[in-house]
Structures are given as structure tokens and as C-alpha cells.
Design a protein around this motif. Structure first.
Motif, PDB file in Angstrom:
ATOM      1  N   UNK A 168      -6.012   0.773   2.288  1.00  0.00           N
ATOM      2  CA  UNK A 168      -6.275   0.420   4.018  1.00  0.00           C
ATOM      3  C   UNK A 168      -4.470   0.544   4.412  1.00  0.00           C
ATOM      4  N   UNK A 169      -4.392   1.562   4.220  1.00  0.00           N
ATOM      5  CA  UNK A 169      -2.912   1.508   4.714  1.00  0.00           C
ATOM      6  C   UNK A 169      -2.044   2.422   6.795  1.00  0.00           C
ATOM      7  N   UNK A 185       3.634   2.445   6.412  1.00  0.00           N
ATOM      8  CA  UNK A 185       4.166   4.047   5.757  1.00  0.00           C
ATOM      9  C   UNK A 185       5.532   3.698   6.397  1.00  0.00           C
ATOM     10  N   UNK A 186       5.812   3.450   7.030  1.00  0.00           N
ATOM     11  CA  UNK A 186       7.293   3.084   8.259  1.00  0.00           C
ATOM     12  C   UNK A 186       8.429   2.025   7.187  1.00  0.00           C
ATOM     13  N   UNK A 187       6.899   0.722   6.657  1.00  0.00           N
ATOM     14  CA  UNK A 187       7.887  -0.664   6.409  1.00  0.00           C
ATOM     15  C   UNK A 187       8.820   0.449   4.868  1.00  0.00           C
ATOM     16  N   UNK A 188       8.038   1.241   4.479  1.00  0.00           N
ATOM     17  CA  UNK A 188       7.958   1.667   2.939  1.00  0.00           C
ATOM     18  C   UNK A 188       9.423   2.608   3.244  1.00  0.00           C
ATOM     19  N   UNK A 198      -2.013  13.141   7.482  1.00  0.00           N
ATOM     20  CA  UNK A 198      -1.666  13.339   6.743  1.00  0.00           C
ATOM     21  C   UNK A 198      -2.523  12.960   6.034  1.00  0.00           C
ATOM     22  N   UNK A 199      -2.427  11.269   6.159  1.00  0.00           N
ATOM     23  CA  UNK A 199      -2.663  10.448   5.396  1.00  0.00           C
ATOM     24  C   UNK A 199      -4.441  10.893   4.849  1.00  0.00           C
ATOM     25  N   UNK A 222     -15.032   4.345  -1.749  1.00  0.00           N
ATOM     26  CA  UNK A 222     -14.003   2.795  -1.929  1.00  0.00           C
ATOM     27  C   UNK A 222     -12.418   3.619  -2.801  1.00  0.00           C
ATOM     28  N   UNK A 223     -12.295   5.205  -3.606  1.00  0.00           N
ATOM     29  CA  UNK A 223     -11.218   5.250  -3.870  1.00  0.00           C
ATOM     30  C   UNK A 223     -10.709   5.914  -3.446  1.00  0.00           C
ATOM     31  N   UNK A 224     -10.762   6.506  -2.289  1.00  0.00           N
ATOM     32  CA  UNK A 224      -9.814   7.060  -1.566  1.00  0.00           C
ATOM     33  C   UNK A 224      -9.572   6.307  -0.574  1.00  0.00           C
ATOM     34  N   UNK A 225      -9.966   5.102  -0.480  1.00  0.00           N
ATOM     35  CA  UNK A 225      -9.787   4.431   1.103  1.00  0.00           C
ATOM     36  C   UNK A 225     -10.506   4.640   2.546  1.00  0.00           C
ATOM     37  N   UNK A 226     -11.805   5.156   1.723  1.00  0.00           N
ATOM     38  CA  UNK A 226     -12.821   5.227   3.697  1.00  0.00           C
ATOM     39  C   UNK A 226     -13.418   4.311   3.891  1.00  0.00           C
ATOM     40  N   UNK A 227     -13.646   3.524   2.634  1.00  0.00           N
ATOM     41  CA  UNK A 227     -14.891   2.185   2.928  1.00  0.00           C
ATOM     42  C   UNK A 227     -15.663   2.171   2.547  1.00  0.00           C
TER      43      UNK A 227
END
Length: 319
Positions: free
Chosen positions: A223-224, A229-232, A255-256, A280-285
Motif C-alpha cells: 500500500x504505497x 514515493x517522495x521519501x524513496x 501512474x501508480x 492482493x498481488x497488485x496492491x488493490x486490497x
């Protein structure tokens, strides 16, 4: 509308041209009577790809047709011939229904027939069409647009969708369905051309986000947030947004989401994973969230997409 004239000149695409000929110039189907009177109109013998075509009449004959078909225009960076543009405009002024297939929309736009109207063309050329003809409301997602007397289709196979739509309007659904069976194509396809557009990750380069893209792609199941992203990237959220706009043309979150949807497409094409597992694999929950975003972005539900784009066809059965 039963008199169909196809406008041809050097530089046309033979796929769309042949497709229109097969639909409107072929034998009657489904008991439709009368069928279409089909003619090919051009300035002289023309070169279509590797083929040479002899028109039945000159371009002036377009003005006598009920429906004018303009096939795809091969080089969208080149202005279509003035005599073709003038003849198409004259046909419309005479009352013809004018139809473009794929990049034939550039001819209609040059003739001014799309000004103030919604239109489409092949997804790879929608931005060019919109930039060159700003008065046209270009829709990059749909398979075709019907404005009544002016119709446009998206690329390649979408030309068939539009041709079947015309047959459906002229002869009814039963005849269009019978024709689709004869041609071994679906009588109607769900969704738009967004489901056929590849959305690759922007290529790495010497910009502040070059290391961020692959890092994100390895963590699509997580769950980005924009802050993550900014921190990275070592940037403020505001500066991250500016760089994303410059590099990708969109926001970090959009974009994400695009990358998550694209990964879901790949999993639907290549695995037997359930929609819940793919969510789950794509972060959609959840499957509900995936279905909502997938349908909104791609134009069809995940299950429909899987049936259409399954990379491994089912095993053949013996009689």
C-alpha cells in the motif's frame, strides 16, 4: 444509405479497405434485400500497400453515395490529398453519411467534418489528431463514435466494429449477427480500445525518478503512498509531483494505479489466479476494489478481459 462508396487514393491502408469491401461489397447475408450497392472511387489507379487498385469511378462520384467510407490513412504526418479532402467534404454537404476507419479520421478532420464533434482514431495517433485539430473532441478510449451523419472508428479491428454497427443500423441486429457469424467475429465487443493499449513503465534515464520506477514495480503488492514515493526519491511530495508530471504526464497516484492495472492485466492473461489473489498481488486490497478500478480504466471487468486475452488457449477436444 444503401449506396456505399469507398474513397481510395495512394497512401491508404489495405486492411481497413479490404475489411470494408468484405462487409459492404460481399454477398447479401441474413435475408437482407436489397443489400448494399458498393463502389470504389479514386482519382486513378492507386497503390495500396503492395497492391494496385483500379477504382470504379472518380472521386466526384462520392457525392452521389448514401454512405462514404474513408479507410485508414497510412502516414498521419502527411496531409491527405486536397482532392480527397474536397470530395469527402462535398459528399457530406450533399447528404452522405461519412465514415472513417482508423486513421481515416485525419481525412475527415482535414475536411472540417469533425469540428466540435467527438471522434476517435487508433490510440497511437489520438494525441496527434487532437493537437493538429484542436476543435475535434478526441476520445482515445472508445471503439467507435456515431455522430449520426459522421462516424469514426478506432484502429484496425475496431473498423469491423463500426462496419457491423452500420449494418445493424441499416438492416437490424439479426442481419448484423448473421454477418458476424459468417466473418467469425463477435457481433459486439465490450469496452473500448483502452484494453488494447500497452502502458509500459517510463524508460530509465538521468532524471530524479530513474531509480524510483523499478523500486515501485517490485512493490506493487504494497500500500504505497505519495509520501512513500517522495521519501524513496529524496524529494518533497510537491517536487515529486512536478517531476512525475514532466516525466510521465500524470500524477504519482495515477501512474501508480496505471502500473497496478497493467500488472493485473498481465496476471489475468498468464495465470489462473483468482481475482481476489490478483487484487492482493497488485496492491488493490479486495476484489471489489480491483473490479471497480479495472472496469473504469480498461473498460471491461477483469473476468471479461481474461476471457478475451487469455494467452493459453484451452486444449482442443477430439470429436
Amino acid at each position: 444509405m444503401r449506396t456505399v462508396a469507398m474513397a481510395v487514393t495512394d497512401g491508404m491502408l489495405h486492411f481497413e479497405l479490404s475489411l470494408a469491401h468484405e462487409v459492404f461489397g460481399g454477398a447479401p447475408v441474413g435475408g437482407a434485400d436489397p443489400w448494399y450497392e458498393f463502389t470504389v472511387c479514386g482519382p486513378a489507379a492507386v497503390r495500396v500497400g503492395r497492391f494496385r487498385l483500379e477504382p470504379d469511378h472518380g472521386l466526384d462520384r462520392l457525392a452521389r453515395a448514401g454512405t462514404v467510407i474513408v479507410p485508414g490513412w497510412a502516414d498521419v504526418d502527411e496531409d491527405p490529398p486536397a482532392d480527397l479532402v474536397d470530395a469527402v467534404r462535398a459528399a457530406h454537404e450533399a447528404g452522405a453519411r461519412v465514415v472513417s476507419l482508423c486513421t481515416g479520421a485525419f481525412v475527415l478532420a482535414a475536411a472540417g467534418l469533425l469540428d466540435g464533434m467527438r471522434a476517435t482514431t487508433h490510440w497511437a495517433h489520438t494525441e496527434v489528431l487532437a493537437a493538429r485539430h484542436p476543435r475535434v473532441r478526441v476520445d482515445p478510449d472508445v471503439l467507435y463514435v456515431d455522430n449520426g451523419s459522421v462516424l469514426t472508428s478506432a484502429g484496425k479491428a475496431a473498423a469491423m466494429d463500426l462496419c457491423l454497427h452500420l449494418v445493424r443500423l441499416d438492416h437490424g441486429s439479426s442481419v448484423a449477427n448473421a454477418l458476424a457469424r459468417r466473418l467469425v467475429v463477435p457481433p459486439h465487443r465490450d469496452g473500448g480500445q483502452a484494453q488494447y493499449v500497452t502502458t509500459p513503465v517510463p524508460a530509465p534515464g538521468s532524471h530524479p525518478l530513474s531509480a524510483l520506477f523499478p523500486w515501485v514495480m517490485e512493490r506493487l503488492d504494497q500500500p504505497l503512498t505519495v509520501e512513500d514515493l517522495a521519501r524513496r526519491a529524496g524529494l518533497s511530495s510537491r517536487h515529486l509531483g512536478r517531476h512525475f508530471r514532466a516525466v510521465t504526464g500524470t500524477t504519482p497516484l495515477q501512474w501508480l494505479l496505471t502500473q497496478r492495472i497493467r500488472h493485473a492485466q498481465e496476471l489475468l492473461e498468464t495465470t489462473d489466479d483468482s481475482v481476489e489473489s490478483i487484487a492482493a498481488a497488485t496492491g488493490m486490497g479486495t476484489a471489489t476494489t480491483l473490479r471497480r478500478h479495472f472496469s473504469r480504466t480498461v473498460g471491461v471487468p477483469p473476468d471479461t478481459y481474461r476471457r478475451t486475452f487469455r494467452s493459453r488457449p484451452p486444449a482442443a477436444t477430439l470429436p
